[in-house]
Write an enzyme that holds these catalytic residues in place. Structure first.
Site, PDB file in Angstrom:
ATOM      1  CB  SER A  12     -12.427  -1.231   0.694  1.00 64.03           C
ATOM      2  OG  SER A  12     -12.894  -0.141   1.435  1.00 64.03           O
TER       3      SER A  12
ATOM      4  CB  ILE B 206      -3.545   4.515  -9.475  1.00 60.77           C
ATOM      5  CG1 ILE B 206      -4.376   4.102 -10.703  1.00 60.77           C
ATOM      6  CG2 ILE B 206      -2.093   4.093  -9.625  1.00 60.77           C
ATOM      7  CD1 ILE B 206      -3.877   4.681 -12.033  1.00 60.77           C
TER       8      ILE B 206
ATOM      9  CB  THR C 194      -9.283  -0.874  -7.800  1.00 59.55           C
ATOM     10  OG1 THR C 194      -9.264   0.346  -7.102  1.00 59.55           O
ATOM     11  CG2 THR C 194      -8.409  -1.874  -7.062  1.00 59.55           C
TER      12      THR C 194
ATOM     13  NE  ARG D 206      -4.115   1.777   1.016  1.00 64.62           N
ATOM     14  CZ  ARG D 206      -5.128   2.092   0.214  1.00 64.62           C
ATOM     15  NH1 ARG D 206      -5.161   1.677  -1.044  1.00 64.62           N
ATOM     16  NH2 ARG D 206      -6.123   2.810   0.650  1.00 64.62           N
TER      17      ARG D 206
HETATM   18  O1  DON Z   1      -7.932   1.000  -1.352  1.00 70.49           O
HETATM   19  C1  DON Z   1      -9.109   1.248  -1.544  1.00 70.49           C
HETATM   20  O2  DON Z   1     -10.021   0.815  -0.888  1.00 70.49           O
HETATM   21  C2  DON Z   1      -9.470   2.130  -2.742  1.00 70.49           C
HETATM   22  N1  DON Z   1      -8.402   3.043  -3.039  1.00 70.49           N
HETATM   23  C3  DON Z   1      -9.764   1.249  -3.903  1.00 70.49           C
HETATM   24  C4  DON Z   1     -10.255   2.042  -5.073  1.00 70.49           C
HETATM   25  C5  DON Z   1     -11.043   1.223  -5.985  1.00 70.49           C
HETATM   26  O3  DON Z   1     -11.302   0.076  -5.783  1.00 70.49           O
HETATM   27  C6  DON Z   1     -11.540   1.933  -7.153  1.00 70.49           C
HETATM   28  N2  DON Z   1     -12.299   1.044  -7.933  1.00 70.49           N
HETATM   29  N3  DON Z   1     -12.810   0.435  -8.609  1.00 70.49           N
END
Ligand code: DON
Length: 556
Positions: free
Chosen positions: A439, A386, A367, A93
Protein backbone atom coordinates in the site's frame (compact mmCIF):
# COMPACT_ATOMS: atom_id res chain seq x y z
CA UNK A 1 -8.84 -14.91 -12.15
CA UNK A 2 -7.70 -11.58 -13.54
CA UNK A 3 -10.19 -10.16 -15.98
CA UNK A 4 -9.03 -8.50 -19.17
CA UNK A 5 -10.33 -5.04 -19.89
CA UNK A 6 -10.60 -3.21 -23.14
CA UNK A 7 -11.32 0.20 -21.68
CA UNK A 8 -9.54 3.28 -22.87
CA UNK A 9 -6.31 4.21 -21.11
CA UNK A 10 -6.83 7.12 -18.77
CA UNK A 11 -3.51 6.77 -17.05
CA UNK A 12 -0.66 8.04 -19.07
CA UNK A 13 2.89 7.16 -18.47
CA UNK A 14 5.24 10.02 -17.88
CA UNK A 15 8.52 9.45 -19.61
CA UNK A 16 11.84 11.12 -19.47
CA UNK A 17 12.49 14.44 -21.10
CA UNK A 18 15.74 16.17 -20.43
CA UNK A 19 15.11 19.72 -19.38
CA UNK A 20 16.30 21.57 -16.38
CA UNK A 21 13.64 21.92 -13.75
CA UNK A 22 15.01 25.14 -12.24
CA UNK A 23 12.26 27.69 -11.72
CA UNK A 24 12.08 31.21 -10.48
CA UNK A 25 10.35 30.28 -7.24
CA UNK A 26 12.76 27.57 -6.23
CA UNK A 27 15.78 28.40 -4.17
CA UNK A 28 15.10 26.54 -0.99
CA UNK A 29 15.96 23.08 0.21
CA UNK A 30 13.31 21.25 2.19
CA UNK A 31 13.10 17.98 4.07
CA UNK A 32 10.20 16.45 6.00
CA UNK A 33 11.56 13.44 7.83
CA UNK A 34 10.50 10.88 10.43
CA UNK A 35 13.26 11.79 12.88
CA UNK A 36 15.78 14.52 13.62
CA UNK A 37 18.85 12.42 12.74
CA UNK A 38 17.63 11.76 9.21
CA UNK A 39 16.47 15.38 8.83
CA UNK A 40 19.86 16.75 9.82
CA UNK A 41 21.77 14.26 7.64
CA UNK A 42 19.59 14.94 4.59
CA UNK A 43 19.86 18.71 5.02
CA UNK A 44 23.66 18.51 5.40
CA UNK A 45 23.87 16.66 2.06
CA UNK A 46 21.70 19.29 0.35
CA UNK A 47 23.76 22.13 1.81
CA UNK A 48 26.92 20.46 0.60
CA UNK A 49 25.59 20.61 -2.99
CA UNK A 50 24.06 17.13 -3.15
CA UNK A 51 20.71 16.64 -4.85
CA UNK A 52 17.43 15.26 -3.50
CA UNK A 53 18.37 11.66 -4.37
CA UNK A 54 21.76 11.98 -2.60
CA UNK A 55 19.92 13.29 0.46
CA UNK A 56 17.41 10.44 0.28
CA UNK A 57 20.17 7.80 0.20
CA UNK A 58 21.91 9.32 3.22
CA UNK A 59 18.60 9.55 5.10
CA UNK A 60 17.60 5.98 4.27
CA UNK A 61 20.78 4.57 5.83
CA UNK A 62 20.53 6.87 8.86
CA UNK A 63 17.00 5.61 9.50
CA UNK A 64 18.35 2.05 9.50
CA UNK A 65 20.32 3.09 12.59
CA UNK A 66 18.09 5.57 14.42
CA UNK A 67 14.58 4.36 13.58
CA UNK A 68 14.87 0.57 13.78
CA UNK A 69 11.09 0.20 14.06
CA UNK A 70 10.93 0.81 10.31
CA UNK A 71 14.17 2.24 8.92
CA UNK A 72 16.16 -0.61 7.51
CA UNK A 73 18.68 -2.40 5.39
CA UNK A 74 16.69 -5.62 5.88
CA UNK A 75 13.50 -4.43 4.19
CA UNK A 76 12.40 -2.62 1.07
CA UNK A 77 10.39 0.27 -0.25
CA UNK A 78 9.49 2.59 -3.07
CA UNK A 79 10.94 5.91 -4.20
CA UNK A 80 9.09 8.32 -6.47
CA UNK A 81 11.47 10.78 -8.08
CA UNK A 82 11.11 13.95 -10.15
CA UNK A 83 14.52 14.86 -11.49
CA UNK A 84 15.20 17.43 -14.20
CA UNK A 85 11.67 16.91 -15.47
CA UNK A 86 12.04 13.15 -15.59
CA UNK A 87 9.46 11.31 -13.47
CA UNK A 88 10.46 7.85 -12.39
CA UNK A 89 9.68 5.21 -9.78
CA UNK A 90 12.19 2.97 -8.06
CA UNK A 91 10.77 -0.34 -6.84
CA UNK A 92 13.01 -1.87 -4.22
CA UNK A 93 10.27 -4.02 -2.71
CA UNK A 94 11.31 -7.38 -1.23
CA UNK A 95 10.85 -10.53 -3.31
CA UNK A 96 9.71 -13.96 -2.12
CA UNK A 97 12.62 -16.42 -1.87
CA UNK A 98 12.90 -19.15 -4.54
CA UNK A 99 11.69 -21.80 -2.10
CA UNK A 100 8.56 -19.87 -1.13
CA UNK A 101 5.27 -21.36 -2.28
CA UNK A 102 1.64 -20.37 -2.11
CA UNK A 103 0.66 -22.60 0.82
CA UNK A 104 3.79 -22.09 2.90
CA UNK A 105 1.88 -20.51 5.80
CA UNK A 106 -0.95 -23.08 5.92
CA UNK A 107 -1.23 -26.04 8.30
CA UNK A 108 -2.30 -29.55 7.25
CA UNK A 109 -5.97 -28.51 7.52
CA UNK A 110 -5.35 -25.62 5.16
CA UNK A 111 -5.65 -22.96 7.88
CA UNK A 112 -3.26 -19.99 8.10
CA UNK A 113 -0.71 -20.57 10.87
CA UNK A 114 -0.76 -17.55 13.15
CA UNK A 115 2.55 -15.63 13.30
CA UNK A 116 4.58 -17.58 10.71
CA UNK A 117 4.32 -14.82 8.13
CA UNK A 118 4.77 -12.14 10.78
CA UNK A 119 7.50 -13.21 13.14
CA UNK A 120 10.87 -14.94 12.74
CA UNK A 121 13.16 -15.75 9.83
CA UNK A 122 10.50 -17.46 7.69
CA UNK A 123 8.50 -14.21 7.51
CA UNK A 124 11.19 -12.40 5.51
CA UNK A 125 11.29 -11.58 1.84
CA UNK A 126 14.64 -10.97 0.16
CA UNK A 127 15.65 -7.46 1.28
CA UNK A 128 15.67 -4.78 -1.42
CA UNK A 129 16.82 -1.58 0.29
CA UNK A 130 20.55 -1.73 -0.40
CA UNK A 131 20.02 -2.66 -4.07
CA UNK A 132 17.50 0.17 -4.31
CA UNK A 133 19.78 2.81 -2.86
CA UNK A 134 22.64 1.57 -5.03
CA UNK A 135 20.48 1.80 -8.18
CA UNK A 136 19.35 5.31 -7.20
CA UNK A 137 22.95 6.38 -6.71
CA UNK A 138 24.11 4.87 -10.00
CA UNK A 139 21.46 6.82 -11.87
CA UNK A 140 21.26 10.14 -10.03
CA UNK A 141 23.95 10.31 -7.35
CA UNK A 142 26.25 13.34 -7.44
CA UNK A 143 28.11 13.00 -4.13
CA UNK A 144 30.28 9.92 -3.52
CA UNK A 145 28.49 6.81 -2.20
CA UNK A 146 30.90 6.58 0.74
CA UNK A 147 30.05 10.15 1.77
CA UNK A 148 26.33 9.32 1.78
CA UNK A 149 26.87 6.29 4.03
CA UNK A 150 29.09 8.23 6.44
CA UNK A 151 26.40 9.66 8.77
CA UNK A 152 24.82 6.22 9.24
CA UNK A 153 28.17 4.58 9.91
CA UNK A 154 29.08 7.13 12.54
CA UNK A 155 25.66 7.02 14.24
CA UNK A 156 25.98 3.22 14.49
CA UNK A 157 29.63 3.22 15.52
CA UNK A 158 29.72 6.20 17.86
CA UNK A 159 26.10 5.94 18.90
CA UNK A 160 23.21 8.35 19.26
CA UNK A 161 21.06 9.54 22.13
CA UNK A 162 17.92 7.42 22.22
CA UNK A 163 14.70 9.45 21.81
CA UNK A 164 11.89 8.75 24.29
CA UNK A 165 9.55 7.38 21.63
CA UNK A 166 12.13 4.85 20.41
CA UNK A 167 12.84 3.72 23.98
CA UNK A 168 9.11 3.30 24.61
CA UNK A 169 8.61 1.30 21.40
CA UNK A 170 11.51 -0.98 22.29
CA UNK A 171 10.21 -1.51 25.82
CA UNK A 172 6.74 -2.39 24.49
CA UNK A 173 8.21 -4.82 22.00
CA UNK A 174 10.38 -6.53 24.60
CA UNK A 175 7.27 -6.94 26.75
CA UNK A 176 5.37 -8.47 23.84
CA UNK A 177 8.20 -10.94 23.13
CA UNK A 178 8.31 -11.97 26.77
CA UNK A 179 4.54 -12.21 27.20
CA UNK A 180 4.04 -14.21 24.03
CA UNK A 181 7.20 -16.30 24.60
CA UNK A 182 8.45 -15.59 21.08
CA UNK A 183 11.82 -16.95 20.07
CA UNK A 184 13.97 -13.92 19.22
CA UNK A 185 17.37 -12.31 19.75
CA UNK A 186 15.76 -8.84 19.72
CA UNK A 187 16.35 -8.36 23.44
CA UNK A 188 20.12 -8.96 23.08
CA UNK A 189 20.39 -6.21 20.48
CA UNK A 190 17.91 -3.58 21.61
CA UNK A 191 16.85 -3.98 25.25
CA UNK A 192 19.77 -1.86 26.50
CA UNK A 193 18.69 1.18 24.42
CA UNK A 194 17.35 3.56 27.08
CA UNK A 195 15.81 7.00 26.69
CA UNK A 196 18.36 9.81 26.88
CA UNK A 197 21.33 7.41 26.84
CA UNK A 198 23.91 6.70 24.15
CA UNK A 199 23.12 3.60 22.04
CA UNK A 200 25.95 2.05 20.03
CA UNK A 201 25.45 -0.70 17.38
CA UNK A 202 28.90 -2.09 16.47
CA UNK A 203 27.67 -5.03 14.37
CA UNK A 204 25.39 -2.79 12.35
CA UNK A 205 28.33 -0.39 11.90
CA UNK A 206 30.33 -3.26 10.35
CA UNK A 207 27.47 -4.08 7.98
CA UNK A 208 27.14 -0.45 6.95
CA UNK A 209 30.90 -0.19 6.42
CA UNK A 210 30.80 -3.22 4.10
CA UNK A 211 28.06 -1.47 2.11
CA UNK A 212 30.00 1.79 2.23
CA UNK A 213 33.16 0.26 0.80
CA UNK A 214 31.73 -2.41 -1.55
CA UNK A 215 28.39 -0.90 -2.57
CA UNK A 216 25.52 -3.28 -3.11
CA UNK A 217 27.89 -6.29 -3.21
CA UNK A 218 28.80 -5.52 0.40
CA UNK A 219 25.31 -6.70 1.34
CA UNK A 220 24.29 -9.30 -1.25
CA UNK A 221 27.70 -11.04 -1.40
CA UNK A 222 30.55 -11.66 1.02
CA UNK A 223 30.44 -11.67 4.80
CA UNK A 224 27.09 -9.97 5.30
CA UNK A 225 25.41 -12.36 2.84
CA UNK A 226 27.05 -15.30 4.64
CA UNK A 227 25.60 -14.08 7.93
CA UNK A 228 22.10 -13.71 6.47
CA UNK A 229 22.16 -17.19 4.95
CA UNK A 230 23.58 -18.80 8.09
CA UNK A 231 20.87 -17.07 10.14
CA UNK A 232 18.21 -18.37 7.76
CA UNK A 233 19.53 -21.92 7.92
CA UNK A 234 19.66 -21.88 11.71
CA UNK A 235 16.20 -20.36 12.15
CA UNK A 236 13.97 -21.97 9.56
CA UNK A 237 14.17 -19.13 7.02
CA UNK A 238 14.30 -19.58 3.26
CA UNK A 239 16.66 -16.92 1.89
CA UNK A 240 19.70 -18.45 0.16
CA UNK A 241 22.85 -17.04 -1.47
CA UNK A 242 21.17 -17.51 -4.86
CA UNK A 243 18.19 -15.48 -3.66
CA UNK A 244 20.38 -12.63 -2.48
CA UNK A 245 22.16 -12.54 -5.81
CA UNK A 246 18.90 -12.78 -7.72
CA UNK A 247 17.50 -9.68 -6.00
CA UNK A 248 17.12 -6.68 -8.31
CA UNK A 249 15.56 -3.27 -7.87
CA UNK A 250 13.35 -2.22 -10.78
CA UNK A 251 12.91 1.18 -12.43
CA UNK A 252 9.27 1.56 -13.37
CA UNK A 253 7.15 4.22 -15.00
CA UNK A 254 5.23 5.91 -12.23
CA UNK A 255 1.50 6.10 -12.43
CA UNK A 256 0.50 9.59 -13.52
CA UNK A 257 -2.93 11.11 -13.72
CA UNK A 258 -4.39 14.54 -14.01
CA UNK A 259 -6.59 16.09 -11.37
CA UNK A 260 -7.74 19.71 -11.62
CA UNK A 261 -4.65 21.70 -12.69
CA UNK A 262 -2.28 19.07 -11.40
CA UNK A 263 -0.51 15.89 -12.41
CA UNK A 264 -0.14 13.29 -9.68
CA UNK A 265 2.99 11.17 -10.00
CA UNK A 266 2.55 8.13 -7.81
CA UNK A 267 3.20 4.47 -7.09
CA UNK A 268 2.34 1.82 -9.72
CA UNK A 269 1.97 -1.91 -8.94
CA UNK A 270 3.30 -3.78 -6.99
CA UNK A 271 1.90 -0.93 -4.94
CA UNK A 272 -1.85 -0.74 -4.81
CA UNK A 273 -1.51 2.84 -3.58
CA UNK A 274 -1.33 4.86 -6.79
CA UNK A 275 -4.40 3.22 -8.31
CA UNK A 276 -6.21 3.56 -5.00
CA UNK A 277 -5.39 7.26 -4.64
CA UNK A 278 -6.43 7.86 -8.26
CA UNK A 279 -9.73 6.14 -7.58
CA UNK A 280 -10.29 7.88 -4.26
CA UNK A 281 -9.64 11.37 -5.56
CA UNK A 282 -11.37 10.65 -8.85
CA UNK A 283 -14.52 9.35 -7.18
CA UNK A 284 -14.65 12.34 -4.83
CA UNK A 285 -14.54 14.59 -7.89
CA UNK A 286 -17.18 12.57 -9.72
CA UNK A 287 -19.42 12.54 -6.65
CA UNK A 288 -19.05 16.32 -6.31
CA UNK A 289 -20.32 16.73 -9.91
CA UNK A 290 -23.77 15.65 -8.76
CA UNK A 291 -23.85 16.90 -5.17
CA UNK A 292 -23.00 20.06 -3.28
CA UNK A 293 -19.27 20.10 -2.44
CA UNK A 294 -18.55 18.40 0.84
CA UNK A 295 -16.89 20.41 3.59
CA UNK A 296 -13.53 19.25 4.96
CA UNK A 297 -13.93 16.60 7.69
CA UNK A 298 -17.71 17.06 7.86
CA UNK A 299 -19.93 14.02 8.49
CA UNK A 300 -20.83 14.05 4.80
CA UNK A 301 -17.16 14.11 3.74
CA UNK A 302 -16.31 11.18 6.01
CA UNK A 303 -19.30 9.17 4.78
CA UNK A 304 -18.61 9.81 1.09
CA UNK A 305 -14.89 9.10 1.42
CA UNK A 306 -15.73 5.91 3.33
CA UNK A 307 -18.11 4.75 0.62
CA UNK A 308 -15.32 5.37 -1.88
CA UNK A 309 -12.88 3.45 0.32
CA UNK A 310 -15.11 0.37 0.22
CA UNK A 311 -15.01 0.36 -3.56
CA UNK A 312 -11.27 1.04 -3.68
CA UNK A 313 -10.50 -1.88 -1.38
CA UNK A 314 -12.86 -4.26 -3.17
CA UNK A 315 -10.83 -3.65 -6.35
CA UNK A 316 -7.53 -3.90 -4.51
CA UNK A 317 -8.39 -7.36 -3.20
CA UNK A 318 -9.44 -8.67 -6.59
CA UNK A 319 -7.01 -7.25 -9.10
CA UNK A 320 -3.74 -6.15 -7.55
CA UNK A 321 -0.42 -7.90 -7.31
CA UNK A 322 3.07 -7.94 -8.82
CA UNK A 323 2.84 -6.71 -12.45
CA UNK A 324 5.80 -8.92 -13.38
CA UNK A 325 3.61 -11.94 -12.56
CA UNK A 326 0.04 -10.92 -13.25
CA UNK A 327 -1.78 -8.57 -15.52
CA UNK A 328 -2.97 -5.67 -13.32
CA UNK A 329 -5.74 -3.74 -15.11
CA UNK A 330 -4.44 -0.33 -14.05
CA UNK A 331 -5.92 1.58 -16.96
CA UNK A 332 -9.37 0.04 -16.51
CA UNK A 333 -9.37 0.68 -12.78
CA UNK A 334 -8.60 4.37 -13.27
CA UNK A 335 -10.67 4.94 -16.38
CA UNK A 336 -12.90 8.04 -15.87
CA UNK A 337 -16.17 6.41 -16.90
CA UNK A 338 -15.53 3.50 -14.52
CA UNK A 339 -14.69 5.91 -11.69
CA UNK A 340 -17.79 7.96 -12.44
CA UNK A 341 -20.01 4.88 -12.49
CA UNK A 342 -18.69 3.73 -9.11
CA UNK A 343 -19.00 7.24 -7.61
CA UNK A 344 -22.57 7.61 -8.80
CA UNK A 345 -23.60 4.49 -6.85
CA UNK A 346 -22.85 6.37 -3.62
CA UNK A 347 -25.89 7.49 -1.62
CA UNK A 348 -25.75 10.74 0.33
CA UNK A 349 -26.75 9.30 3.69
CA UNK A 350 -27.09 5.53 3.38
CA UNK A 351 -24.32 3.01 3.91
CA UNK A 352 -24.14 0.56 1.03
CA UNK A 353 -24.37 -3.13 2.06
CA UNK A 354 -21.14 -5.04 2.67
CA UNK A 355 -20.81 -8.82 2.87
CA UNK A 356 -20.90 -9.66 6.52
CA UNK A 357 -17.25 -10.70 7.08
CA UNK A 358 -15.43 -9.33 10.10
CA UNK A 359 -11.64 -9.78 10.03
CA UNK A 360 -9.45 -8.28 12.81
CA UNK A 361 -8.04 -4.79 12.50
CA UNK A 362 -4.34 -3.97 13.05
CA UNK A 363 -3.01 -3.41 16.52
CA UNK A 364 0.34 -1.75 15.91
CA UNK A 365 2.40 -1.00 12.86
CA UNK A 366 5.45 0.65 11.40
CA UNK A 367 6.93 1.86 8.18
CA UNK A 368 8.44 5.21 7.48
CA UNK A 369 8.24 7.89 4.84
CA UNK A 370 10.25 10.98 3.97
CA UNK A 371 9.94 13.84 1.51
CA UNK A 372 12.82 15.88 0.09
CA UNK A 373 13.07 18.78 -2.35
CA UNK A 374 16.34 20.31 -3.46
CA UNK A 375 17.12 23.86 -4.57
CA UNK A 376 16.71 22.84 -8.23
CA UNK A 377 13.15 21.64 -7.60
CA UNK A 378 14.03 17.95 -7.87
CA UNK A 379 11.98 15.90 -5.45
CA UNK A 380 11.96 12.51 -3.79
CA UNK A 381 9.08 10.82 -1.99
CA UNK A 382 10.35 7.65 -0.33
CA UNK A 383 8.47 5.10 1.75
CA UNK A 384 10.38 2.23 3.27
CA UNK A 385 9.41 -0.62 5.52
CA UNK A 386 10.19 -3.87 7.25
CA UNK A 387 6.38 -4.21 7.56
CA UNK A 388 5.36 -4.28 11.24
CA UNK A 389 7.18 -2.39 14.00
CA UNK A 390 10.66 -3.99 14.22
CA UNK A 391 9.76 -6.24 11.25
CA UNK A 392 10.08 -9.97 11.85
CA UNK A 393 11.49 -9.21 15.33
CA UNK A 394 14.75 -11.04 14.66
CA UNK A 395 18.23 -9.64 14.07
CA UNK A 396 20.72 -11.22 11.67
CA UNK A 397 23.24 -12.53 14.18
CA UNK A 398 26.56 -10.75 13.83
CA UNK A 399 25.21 -8.28 11.26
CA UNK A 400 23.10 -6.22 13.67
CA UNK A 401 20.03 -5.49 11.54
CA UNK A 402 16.40 -6.50 11.75
CA UNK A 403 14.76 -8.47 8.96
CA UNK A 404 11.42 -7.69 7.41
CA UNK A 405 8.18 -9.66 7.80
CA UNK A 406 6.95 -8.55 4.42
CA UNK A 407 5.77 -12.05 3.41
CA UNK A 408 2.57 -11.24 5.36
CA UNK A 409 1.64 -8.77 2.61
CA UNK A 410 0.98 -11.71 0.28
CA UNK A 411 -2.37 -13.43 0.66
CA UNK A 412 -1.49 -16.53 2.63
CA UNK A 413 -4.93 -17.88 1.68
CA UNK A 414 -7.59 -16.31 -0.55
CA UNK A 415 -10.09 -14.31 1.46
CA UNK A 416 -8.17 -14.55 4.75
CA UNK A 417 -7.12 -11.08 5.90
CA UNK A 418 -3.48 -10.24 6.51
CA UNK A 419 -2.31 -8.18 9.48
CA UNK A 420 -3.78 -5.01 7.99
CA UNK A 421 -7.18 -6.64 7.49
CA UNK A 422 -6.57 -6.67 3.71
CA UNK A 423 -7.86 -9.67 1.81
CA UNK A 424 -6.58 -10.84 -1.55
CA UNK A 425 -6.71 -13.77 -3.91
CA UNK A 426 -4.86 -15.27 -6.85
CA UNK A 427 -3.37 -11.97 -7.95
CA UNK A 428 -1.39 -11.71 -4.72
CA UNK A 429 -0.69 -15.40 -4.03
CA UNK A 430 2.88 -16.35 -3.04
CA UNK A 431 5.23 -17.38 -5.86
CA UNK A 432 9.02 -17.60 -5.99
CA UNK A 433 10.64 -14.22 -6.70
CA UNK A 434 7.28 -12.45 -6.74
CA UNK A 435 6.86 -9.08 -5.00
CA UNK A 436 4.09 -8.90 -2.41
CA UNK A 437 1.36 -6.30 -2.90
CA UNK A 438 1.97 -3.06 -1.04
CA UNK A 439 0.00 0.00 0.00
CA UNK A 440 3.04 2.29 0.13
CA UNK A 441 2.28 5.36 -1.98
CA UNK A 442 5.13 7.88 -2.16
CA UNK A 443 3.53 10.64 -4.24
CA UNK A 444 4.55 13.82 -6.02
CA UNK A 445 2.15 16.39 -7.46
CA UNK A 446 3.20 18.64 -10.32
CA UNK A 447 1.73 21.81 -11.72
CA UNK A 448 3.20 22.17 -15.17
CA UNK A 449 6.85 21.21 -14.74
CA UNK A 450 7.05 22.17 -11.07
CA UNK A 451 6.67 19.76 -8.19
CA UNK A 452 4.20 21.46 -5.84
CA UNK A 453 3.65 18.66 -3.34
CA UNK A 454 5.63 15.74 -1.95
CA UNK A 455 3.75 13.42 0.38
CA UNK A 456 3.59 9.93 1.83
CA UNK A 457 3.03 8.03 5.03
CA UNK A 458 3.41 4.73 6.84
CA UNK A 459 0.39 2.81 8.11
CA UNK A 460 -0.25 -0.30 6.02
CA UNK A 461 -3.55 -0.01 4.18
CA UNK A 462 -4.24 3.34 5.91
CA UNK A 463 -1.34 4.80 3.89
CA UNK A 464 -3.71 5.20 0.98
CA UNK A 465 -6.10 7.34 3.05
CA UNK A 466 -3.26 9.37 4.52
CA UNK A 467 -1.84 10.14 1.09
CA UNK A 468 -5.21 10.95 -0.50
CA UNK A 469 -6.35 13.11 2.41
CA UNK A 470 -3.04 14.95 2.93
CA UNK A 471 -3.06 15.75 -0.77
CA UNK A 472 -6.66 16.97 -0.68
CA UNK A 473 -5.93 18.95 2.49
CA UNK A 474 -3.01 20.75 0.89
CA UNK A 475 -4.40 21.30 -2.60
CA UNK A 476 -8.21 21.14 -2.50
CA UNK A 477 -8.72 22.63 0.95
CA UNK A 478 -5.65 24.88 0.57
CA UNK A 479 -4.06 24.13 3.94
CA UNK A 480 -0.46 24.91 4.90
CA UNK A 481 1.92 21.96 5.22
CA UNK A 482 1.51 22.05 9.00
CA UNK A 483 -2.30 22.01 8.79
CA UNK A 484 -2.35 19.40 6.03
CA UNK A 485 -0.38 16.84 8.03
CA UNK A 486 -2.05 17.46 11.38
CA UNK A 487 -5.72 17.66 10.37
CA UNK A 488 -7.42 14.51 11.70
CA UNK A 489 -7.79 11.73 9.11
CA UNK A 490 -10.03 8.71 8.71
CA UNK A 491 -9.95 5.41 6.85
CA UNK A 492 -12.46 2.89 5.51
CA UNK A 493 -11.29 -0.29 3.79
CA UNK A 494 -14.49 -2.24 3.13
CA UNK A 495 -13.82 -4.74 5.91
CA UNK A 496 -14.57 -4.91 8.80
CA UNK A 497 -18.07 -4.03 7.73
CA UNK A 498 -19.05 -0.35 8.07
CA UNK A 499 -16.09 0.49 10.29
CA UNK A 500 -14.32 3.83 10.03
CA UNK A 501 -10.96 4.25 11.68
CA UNK A 502 -10.70 7.87 12.86
CA UNK A 503 -7.97 9.96 14.43
CA UNK A 504 -8.94 11.79 17.58
CA UNK A 505 -9.89 15.41 16.96
CA UNK A 506 -13.10 15.15 14.94
CA UNK A 507 -16.17 17.07 16.15
CA UNK A 508 -18.20 14.98 18.62
CA UNK A 509 -21.31 15.81 16.60
CA UNK A 510 -19.80 14.24 13.47
CA UNK A 511 -18.83 11.09 15.33
CA UNK A 512 -22.38 10.73 16.74
CA UNK A 513 -23.94 11.40 13.35
CA UNK A 514 -21.78 8.71 11.76
CA UNK A 515 -22.73 6.26 14.52
CA UNK A 516 -26.41 7.12 13.97
CA UNK A 517 -25.96 6.31 10.28
CA UNK A 518 -24.74 2.85 11.30
CA UNK A 519 -20.97 3.20 11.29
CA UNK A 520 -18.73 1.68 13.94
CA UNK A 521 -15.88 4.00 14.93
CA UNK A 522 -12.40 2.66 15.61
CA UNK A 523 -10.49 5.52 17.24
CA UNK A 524 -6.87 4.40 16.82
CA UNK A 525 -4.54 6.87 15.06
CA UNK A 526 -2.56 5.78 12.04
CA UNK A 527 0.55 6.83 10.11
CA UNK A 528 2.51 10.07 10.28
CA UNK A 529 2.62 12.17 7.13
CA UNK A 530 5.79 14.03 6.08
CA UNK A 531 4.90 16.58 3.46
CA UNK A 532 6.43 19.42 1.44
CA UNK A 533 4.26 22.01 -0.27
CA UNK A 534 5.55 24.59 -2.68
CA UNK A 535 3.66 27.73 -3.65
CA UNK A 536 4.54 31.04 -5.30
CA UNK A 537 5.52 32.24 -1.82
CA UNK A 538 8.08 29.52 -1.30
CA UNK A 539 8.52 26.07 0.15
CA UNK A 540 6.69 24.85 3.24
CA UNK A 541 7.39 21.52 4.97
CA UNK A 542 5.92 19.66 7.93
CA UNK A 543 6.16 16.38 9.79
CA UNK A 544 3.04 15.23 11.60
CA UNK A 545 3.39 15.97 15.29
CA UNK A 546 2.25 12.54 16.50
CA UNK A 547 5.59 11.05 15.39
CA UNK A 548 9.17 12.06 16.20
CA UNK A 549 9.70 13.77 12.86
CA UNK A 550 11.42 16.99 11.92
CA UNK A 551 11.11 19.22 8.90
CA UNK A 552 13.56 21.87 7.80
CA UNK A 553 13.34 24.52 5.09
CA UNK A 554 16.54 26.43 4.36
CA UNK A 555 17.30 29.11 1.85
CA UNK A 556 19.88 28.05 -0.68
O1 DON B 1 3.86 -2.46 2.01
C1 DON B 1 2.90 -2.32 2.75
O2 DON B 1 1.82 -1.92 2.40
C2 DON B 1 3.08 -2.64 4.24
N1 DON B 1 4.10 -3.64 4.42
C3 DON B 1 3.44 -1.38 4.94
C4 DON B 1 3.50 -1.59 6.42
C5 DON B 1 3.30 -0.34 7.15
O3 DON B 1 3.06 0.70 6.62
C6 DON B 1 3.36 -0.47 8.60
N2 DON B 1 3.13 0.79 9.18
N3 DON B 1 3.05 1.69 9.69
Amino acid sequence: MIKKYLLILSVFIVTACAQNNTTSIQSQHAVAMPDSFSADAAMAVLEEGGNAVDAAIAAQFVLAVTLPEAGNVGGGGFMTIAFNNENIFLDYREMAPANAHRDMYLDSQGNVKPYESLFGAKASGIPGTVAGMWAAHQKYGSLPWARLLAPAVSLAEEGFIVPNKLAANIANYVKKIEEQKLHSNFVDYFAHAKAGKLFVQPELAQTLKAIQTQGSDGFYKGKVADKIVRFMQQNGGLISHEDLQAYHAVWRDPLAFTWNDYTLITAPPPSSGGVAVAQWIGMLDAYSDKHTPVQHNSTQYIHVMSEIGKRVFADRAEYMGDPDFIDVPVAALTEPSYIKKRAHEIQESTISPTPNIVPGLPESEDTTHFSIMDKWGNAVANTTTINLTFGSGVVVTGAGFLLNDEMDDFSAKPGVPNFFGAVGGEANAIEPYKRMLSSMTPTLVKKGDDVVLVTGSPGGTTIISSVAQSLLNALLFDMSAEEAVNAPRFHHQLLPKDTIRMHPGFADASVSELQDMGYTIDDRRFGDVHLIKRTEEGVDAASEKSGRGKSIVRPN
